[in-house]
Scaffold this motif. Structure first.
Motif: not given
Length: 211
Positions: A125-134
């Motif tokens: 979340k802090e790195l603005n990365l999608d947890d569906k993609k990652y």
């Protein structure tokens, strides 16, 4: 000699060869634990080795428990001074004594899978990365694989061969920072941090080599 009479010639040879390193190659059901147990008893009773100078490491808690019980039956309560445990349990014991050299408090906590997933989600979340993609589980597995090779976040980043691994490296860096802030280690840190401790503090390594 009572310790040897119940062993076959190959087992007797393994038990009584006490000078220098020894590698025993043995298949399932061939009496590996029996040899180890008798070897320990032989070192204590015949060679005069103090139990607190003996370290016995195995892979599972069950095997460690069985080894401890069988050794105690052979040599008695003094065997409790030995270090008998799994690789991870042994590393925890070392780190509880000396992790302060790495900037952690000795009262560190060990994160389980659930704690790890929660922290990785925060990092994503802090790195603005999608947890569906990652997916956090996939990221955790990638980080764990790196730690099993004793790669810190910087080394992991250098070794990243795919875009996913490059992003996992970013998460790893932040994740490790947050672990340190919480005075926490995950399961894969236990061996890696012990190796790091020995590499960074040769005097600590020497202590355990001589213990």
């Amino acid at each position: 000699m009572d310790l040897l009479t119940s062993l076959n010639p190959q087992q007797q040879s393994a038990v009584t060869c006490t000078e220098g390193p020894l590698l025993i190659m043995a298949g399932a059901g061939s009496g590996k634990t029996r040899v180890l147990v008798h070897r320990v008893a032989y070192l204590i009773e015949e060679k005069g080795v103090e139990p607190y100078h003996i370290l016995a490491i195995t892979f599972t808690n069950k095997a460690a428990r069985e080894m401890r019980e069988r050794i105690e039956k052979l040599v008695g309560a003094e065997s409790r001074e030995m270090w008998i445990g799994t690789f991870h349990a042994t590393c925890v014991r070392i780190l509880r004594q000396d992790i302060n050299h790495l900037g952690y408090n000795r009262n560190f906590v060990i994160y389980d899978d659930s704690d790890q997933q929660t922290l990785i989600k925060k990092c994503l979340k802090e790195l603005n990365l999608d947890d569906k993609k990652y997916p956090p589980r996939g990221i955790a597995a990638a980080i764990g694989n790196g730690k099993n090779k004793c790669w810190n976040a910087e080394k992991f980043s250098l070794m990243a061969g795919t875009y996913f691994e490059a992003k996992a490296a970013d998460v790893y860096k932040l994740y490790q920072k947050k672990l340190a802030e919480n005075n926490a280690l995950d399961f894969d840190d236990l061996i890696m941090k012990t190796v790091e401790l020995f590499e960074k503090r040769p005097e600590v390594l020497r202590y355990y080599q001589h213990k």
